[in-house]
Design a protein around this motif. Structure first.
Motif: not given
Ligand SMILES: Nc1nc2c(ncn2[C@@H]2O[C@H](COP(=O)(O)OP(=O)(O)OP(=O)(O)O)[C@@H](O)[C@H]2O)c(=O)[nH]1
Ligand SMILES: [Mg+2]
Length: 476
Positions: A37-38, A42, A90, A103-106, A140
């Motif tokens: 994550s992060r 993206t 994006h 934005e963060s994607t999940r 992820p």
């Protein structure tokens, strides 16, 4: 890692054959982009697609430097059930005023880009332009951490997870307290299962948020549940083993754990992971260095665990025959623009050290690997300042609002030049370093440069080299 059931294998074999039947005319390369994550997935994909579409900034990408890249176009993906990577959204965020990071994607998402080029092979040179479909799959890294669960029973996983919770201490305390008041042999009640699962998830989240454990705690979907939030397959927690009946809480959670494996982990393996040809693993080394030695160690464990997944092809002989297999893996340390270029080699050395055991595994399984320090979108530029009699290399950019350094809190609007500090020469001492480093986060650049076609152009570091390694040989 366990084998797929035979029906899955045959299904996979047939679909792969179907892929390659149409593939003779329109070869398709499936590129997986992953990272915790992060880590920068993206931004990486957005920048990569943007530079292919606009043909800008690709000096180190052979088809482009050799003037063989004719053009690129986004096309409809044949798989209609997977969300599309929101490229346009994006880009709009990045080029907005003020420009912002996406934005963060999940969730998993994918995008197909069709590349037209002239082959440099003598056999194809006169046959007109060639085409390559590049399918980019963003997923992820936490999902990869789940693959080892396929080989673990509920009892095995529980034993490991409980030992880890004990070692984590305070963050795990509320979960361990509820667990201590629970009798696994009692009749199953949903409310008990929900409370345990909730506390267990809170603990996983807390362990990650305090920055020490970046990652290495499966099940991955507990932290990134997406549409599955609240479903029974996500409502379980580890329990100590002991004697228990068929209607016990233990039996209920055990069957949910099995459901998680069968309904969530295995389909990811079969439908996505085993279909990839190439993989890039993005690693935010600087964030781990920021958080200190515990986080670094945790990142290392997570990476070698992630990479056990890449042995899949080696272990399963049928897959080896019929399915695609990842034959190149790129490890990329992202956000290299937070350092002066004089430290990029050191960043690569630290990355190499972090992925050393993973690399050995991947190579053993027949895959090539490479490590690069990159920045998909440069948020800083380089400069120098004079201090005393010395000239110091600096980076220049706008720290994000709320970032702090030496008692100053930035407002997100003020550009500064700072000496970001050097990474230690020796990778080992960087990893052992007791004192945490402090790399600031910067706002994305205002895209002021324009390509010949009027498109905004982003500066990057070695994104073109990454692309060349990942797909260049398919465009010969
Ligand atoms: N300076 C700099 N910062 C970057 C770069 N790429 C990503 N970042 C920073 O890292 C953050 C996360 O990047 P994303 O691309 O959203 O990361 P991700 O892996 O997709 O994150 P999730 O979707 O939350 O898993 C961004 O919001 C930026 O702050 C880069 O090339 N340079
Ligand atoms: Mg993302």
């Amino acid at each position: 890692m366990s084998r797929l059931p035979l029906a899955d294998e045959i299904g996979l074999a047939l679909s792969t054959l179907a892929d390659s039947a149409t593939g003779a005319l329109n070869p398709t390369l499936r590129l997986g982009v992953t990272g915790l994550s992060r880590s920068g997935k993206t931004v990486f994909i957005t920048a990569l697609v943007h530079s292919l579409l606009t043909g800008s900034g690709l000096y180190g990408f052979a088809p482009s430097t050799e003037a063989r890249l004719i053009g690129a176009q986004l096309v409809e993906h044949p798989d209609a059930t997977i969300p599309r990577f929101a490229y346009e959204q994006h880009i709009a965020t990045l080029t907005g005023r003020p420009s912002q990071w996406p934005e963060s994607t999940r969730r998993i998402s994918q995008l197909r880009i069709r590349l037209k080029f002239t082959s440099d092979r003598i056999t194809r040179k006169f046959g007109g332009p060639a085409t390559l479909n590049l399918d980019i799959v963003d997923y992820p890294g936490e999902w990869l951490l789940d693959l080892p669960l396929l080989d673990k029973s509920f009892a095995q996983w529980s034993a490991e997870a409980l030992a880890r919770a004990e070692a984590h201490g305070s963050e795990a305390r509320p979960f361990l307290d509820v667990l201590a008041a629970t009798n696994p042999a009692a009749d199953a009640r949903d409310t008990d299962a929900e409370l345990l699962a909730q506390r267990f998830t809170d603990y996983l989240r807390a362990a990650r948020e305090d920055g020490r454990a970046l990652s290495s705690l499966p099940p991955g979907r507990f932290l990134l549940p997406g549409d599955l939030e609240g479903s029974p397959a996500l409502t379980f927690a580890p329990l100590p083993s002991g004697s228990h009946g068929r209607n016990s809480l233990y039996a209920r959670l055990e069957s949910r754990y099995e459901a998680y494996k069968q309904r969530i982990v295995r389909p990811f393996l079969r439908d996505h992971f085993l279909r990839l040809d190439r993989q890039v693993v993005l690693v935010d080394v600087l964030r781990a260095l920021n958080a200190g030695p515990d986080a670094v160690r945790d990142l290392e464990t997570a990476l070698s665990e992630v990479l056990t997944a890449f042995r899949q092809g080696e272990i399963n002989p049928l897959n080896r025959l019929v399915s695609r297999r990842i034959d190149r893996i790129l490890f990329a340390a992202t956000k290299a623009d937070l350092l002066h270029n004089s430290s990029h080699d050191r960043l690569e050395a630290i990355l190499n050290r972090l992925v050393a055991s993973a690399t050995r595994r991947a190579r053993f399984a027949g895959a090539q690997t490479r490590s690069l320090a990159i920045a998909a979108i440069r948020a800083t530029r380089e400069g120098t300042i004079r201090e005393g009699g010395d000239t110091l290399p600096t980076i220049v950019g706008t720290p994000e609002a709320g970032q702090r350094l030496d008692g100053t809190t930035y407002d997100g609007k003020t550009e500064i030049a700072l000496f970001p500090g050097d990474l230690p020469v020796d990778a080992e001492s960087a990893l052992q370093q007791r004192q945490a480093l402090n790399f600031l986060r910067f706002t994305p650049p205002e895209a002021t440069r324009r390509s010949a076609g009027g498109e905004p152009v982003f500066a990057h570091i070695r994104l073109d080299r990454a692309l060349d390694y990942l797909i260049g040989d398919w465009m010969r």
